[in-house]
Design an enzyme around this catalytic site. Structure first.
Site, PDB file in Angstrom:
ATOM      1  N   LYS A  70      50.895   5.840  33.550  1.00 57.16           N
ATOM      2  CA  LYS A  70      49.909   6.255  32.540  1.00 57.16           C
ATOM      3  C   LYS A  70      48.976   5.123  32.087  1.00 57.16           C
ATOM      4  CE  LYS A  70      52.113  10.268  30.493  1.00 57.16           C
ATOM      5  NZ  LYS A  70      52.478  10.929  29.237  1.00 57.16           N
ATOM      6  N   ASP A 111      47.902  14.199  25.623  1.00 63.64           N
ATOM      7  CA  ASP A 111      49.209  14.232  24.948  1.00 63.64           C
ATOM      8  C   ASP A 111      49.057  14.375  23.432  1.00 63.64           C
ATOM      9  OD1 ASP A 111      50.831  14.052  27.208  1.00 63.64           O
ATOM     10  OD2 ASP A 111      50.689  11.867  27.272  1.00 63.64           O
TER      11      ASP A 111
END
Ligand code: ATR
Length: 282
Positions: A70, A111
């Site tokens: 990520k 997210d």
């Protein structure tokens, strides 16, 4: 499953490992329910630069990025969404062709949007709400960031004080040690740690006696779907939000970025529940 042919558009997830990911079930169900000729595949990736270059040349349109890539993927992208840049982590790639037919890859972070949407969908007004967030990893960062951005008052807590204080400082919020939570009351308690995750099913991040101090309790652990934290919270009358909610809502935002259409959330949620059951967790 769509009829895969020469016009099928490619989507997928890169990470290591990706063996247990529920995202393919969720996104393929979304494509199927809207009759889209698209497919989403898991791709275990160790060599990140090679993989990103492969996505360009193979014509992928959208890709999820998971642990451990990520943050590491950022240098290989052409553009970054400003909020993703601020967070320093991305979970979504959108690939497009520019006028010169060059492939441009833009990174996003959905997210924090997923976490906010999971809370909002459960009827929690984020502006001005008081939220205790447990954890200091990537998930805590996204959840805390989303809450701060929505105007909530965040209190961070963590098993290890040093990393907890560091994240609290980055977020610009208060840190309270796990042992000092007993005097607090808040609207929401959110567990972003792996406490309570299989096989540690008796694990719980705070003493159950503290749970009546919260209106709602959210867990990001989804295996088991009802963690001990959620079971105890439900027993004392708290509203509970399970770990599939954040996964669903971050995926719904990915779907919107990739297709420009609203996500079929009911189909995605039921696909997640079935995939979880098949994988032997429920
Ligand atoms: P992620 O990036 O997925 O959020 P991570 O970076 O590994 O995951 O972070 C894990 C978080 O869960 C940390 O805050 C960790 O606490 P420490 O900082 O003390 O290590 C927390 N954590 C993991 N297992 C835990 C457990 N059994 N009890 C309490 N906290 C736990």
């Amino acid at each position: 499953m769509p009829l895969i042919n020469g016009s099928t558009e490619l989507f997928g997830i890169i990470g290591s490992p990706v063996r247990h990911t529920l995202s393919p079930a969720m996104h393929n169900a979304a494509f199927a329910s809207l009759g889209m000729n698209r497919v989403y595949v898991p791709m275990p990736v160790r060599d990140l630069p090679q993989a990103v270059s492969g996505l360009r040349s193979l014509g992928f349109r959208g890709v999820s990025v998971t642990v451990p890539h990520k943050e590491a993927v950022i240098p290989f992208l052409d553009e970054l969404d400003p909020v993703a840049e601020q967070i320093g982590a991305i979970n979504t790639l959108l690939l497009r062709q520019d006028n010169a037919r060059r492939i441009i890859i833009r990174g996003y972070n959905t997210d924090w949007i997923g976490s906010n949407a999971a809370l909002t969908a459960a009827g929690i007004a984020l502006q001005g709400c008081r939220a205790v967030v447990a954890g200091a990893g990537g998930a805590a960062k996204a959840v805390g960031f989303g809450l701060m951005r929505a105007g909530a008052e965040v209190i961070l807590t963590n098993r290890t004080e040093e990393s907890g204080r560091q994240l609290a400082q980055w977020l610009g919020c208060e840190f309270v040690a796990l042992n000092d939570l007993s005097w607090l009351t808040a609207d929401v308690f959110i567990n972003t740690t792996s406490a309570g995750m299989e096989p540690d099913v008796d694990g719980i991040i705070i003493p159950p006696a503290l749970l009546p101090r919260f209106v709602a309790v959210m867990d990001i652990v989804y295996a088991p779907l009802e963690t001990r934290l959620l079971r105890e919270a439900r027993a004392v009358g708290c509203r509970t939000i399970d770990g599939l909610a954040m996964l669903l809502h971050q995926g719904a935002e990915q779907f919107r970025l990739w297709t420009g259409e609203a996500a079929p959330e009911a189909a995605m949620r039921s696909a997640l529940e079935i995939a979880l059951r098949i994988s032997g967790h429920e």
